[in-house]
Design an enzyme around this catalytic site. Structure first.
Site, PDB file in Angstrom:
ATOM      1  N   SER A 144       0.870  -1.179   0.000  1.00 27.77           N
ATOM      2  CA  SER A 144       0.000   0.000   0.000  1.00 27.77           C
ATOM      3  C   SER A 144       0.902   1.223   0.000  1.00 27.77           C
ATOM      4  O   SER A 144       2.079   1.142   0.386  1.00 27.77           O
ATOM      5  CB  SER A 144      -0.838   0.003   1.277  1.00 27.77           C
ATOM      6  OG  SER A 144      -1.456   1.252   1.491  1.00 27.77           O
ATOM      7  N   TYR A 157      -2.105  -1.016  10.322  1.00 29.14           N
ATOM      8  CA  TYR A 157      -2.037  -1.251   8.867  1.00 29.14           C
ATOM      9  C   TYR A 157      -0.694  -0.789   8.308  1.00 29.14           C
ATOM     10  O   TYR A 157      -0.024  -1.511   7.573  1.00 29.14           O
ATOM     11  CB  TYR A 157      -3.204  -0.505   8.220  1.00 29.14           C
ATOM     12  CG  TYR A 157      -3.383  -0.760   6.741  1.00 29.14           C
ATOM     13  CD1 TYR A 157      -3.905  -1.970   6.283  1.00 29.14           C
ATOM     14  CD2 TYR A 157      -3.054   0.214   5.806  1.00 29.14           C
ATOM     15  CE1 TYR A 157      -4.080  -2.202   4.931  1.00 29.14           C
ATOM     16  CE2 TYR A 157      -3.228  -0.006   4.451  1.00 29.14           C
ATOM     17  CZ  TYR A 157      -3.744  -1.216   4.008  1.00 29.14           C
ATOM     18  OH  TYR A 157      -3.916  -1.434   2.665  1.00 29.14           O
TER      19      TYR A 157
END
Ligand SMILES: NC(=O)c1ccc[n+]([C@@H]2O[C@H](COP(=O)([O-])OP(=O)(O)OC[C@H]3O[C@@H](n4cnc5c(N)ncnc54)[C@H](OP(=O)(O)O)[C@@H]3O)[C@@H](O)[C@H]2O)c1
Length: 273
Positions: A144, A157
């Site tokens: 990401s 995350y």
């Protein structure tokens, strides 16, 4: 890799969002697919949908596996690859997201996210290494843009995706001499069931911060990812604006922090505790 026709491609997280969009496009381009997720009903439904769209001759095999379970990955992913007749590419796309202030999230939440986003990639990759060595194949890890910078509300995350970036960098240099190419994809936010769920509870600071790069549609991410895979790039950041932002994050972090701090200050509410 010039084209995907006839390639045997395993996609973890292939039943939803980006994994599903990649599977659908790769089926269209003639690939044979092995789809992995935990929910078998979703996998069956997705298989029916893709075959209906691209013809019943499309080869799709599925495995209902939790990628955080190392033993299950060893057993089930190898059976899946045997049914596919081998593997040319593993796309590690399975992932989860939990948002909130880091001082309020439980330690278990951090562990859950690491178990899937980091250890899930490790488990699937190690299970399929012998088969990938045989085919001189490739591994594509979906991290990401949150693996390249910190994002308000994404402590578990970002920690998992930064760890995944480190793992992927290391896998690249360790596996190259073995003939396995490793690639890293760092997408910006895009529309998916994951983001739909996030929108129901995310903090205003997180929303403002993430949307400093406008949300992309999933097809833009699919196009950028497949183009990068074909080109053989190590780092793939799909979307022109996201690519430019990623350069800023890596080369001009002080400017990036200045912008982000102002965006957050404009909506700041802070933790409840
Ligand atoms: N959406 C975004 O804005 C965005 C941005 C950058 C990066 N990413 C990354 O892109 C990837 C896909 O995200 P998405 O938004 O498409 O997510 P999504 O729609 O929620 O899909 C996640 C997929 O992963 C599977 N999965 C989750 N946990 C699993 C586990 N333990 N074992 C096996 N499969 C599991 C899910 O199926 P089951 O629940 O049935 O297991 C589902 O197929 C993730 O790695 C995510 O971090 C997303």
């Amino acid at each position: 890799m010039r084209d995907f026709s006839g390639r045997r491609i395993v996609i973890t997280g292939g039943s939803s969002g980006l994994g599903l969009a990649l599977a659908t496009e790769l089926a269209q381009q003639g690939a044979h697919l092995g789809l992995v997720a935990r929910n078998s009903q979703n996998l069956d439904q997705v298989t029916r949908d893709i075959k209906q769209k691209h013809g019943s001759g499309t080869l799709i095999e599925t495995a209902a596996v939790d990628v955080s379970d190392e033993a299950a990955c060893q057993r089930e992913l190898n059976l899946l690859v045997a049914r596919l007749g081998g593997i040319d590419m593993l796309i590690n796309c399975a992932g989860i997201l939990r948002e909130g202030h880091f001082q309020e999230l439980s330690t278990q939440t951090f562990r859950d996210v690491m178990d899937i986003n980091l250890f899930g990639v490790l488990n699937a990759s190690r299970a399929l290494l012998p088969a990938l060595r045989t085919s001189q194949g490739r591994i594509v890890n979906i991290a990401s843009i949150g693996g390249l910078t910190g994002v308000f509300g994404y402590a578990p995350y970002c920690a998992s995706k930064h760890a995944l970036v480190g793992l992927t960098e290391t896998m690249r240099c360790e596996l190259k001499p073995q003939g396995i190419r490793v690639q890293l994809v760092c997408p910006p936010e895009f529309d998916s069931p994951m983001v739909e769920a996030l929108d129901k509870y995310r903090t205003p600071e997180n929303k403002a911060h993430t949307l400093t790069i406008p949300k992309h549609d999933v097809q833009t991410i699919v196009r950028g990812t497949l183009k990068g895979i074909k080109r053989g790039s190590f780092l793939i950041v799909p979307g022109t604006m996201a690519w430019m932002a990623s350069l800023g994050m890596r080369h001009f972090p002080r400017i990036q922090h200045w912008v982000v701090d102002r965006v957050i200050a404009s909506v700041y509410k802070g933790p409840q505790k």
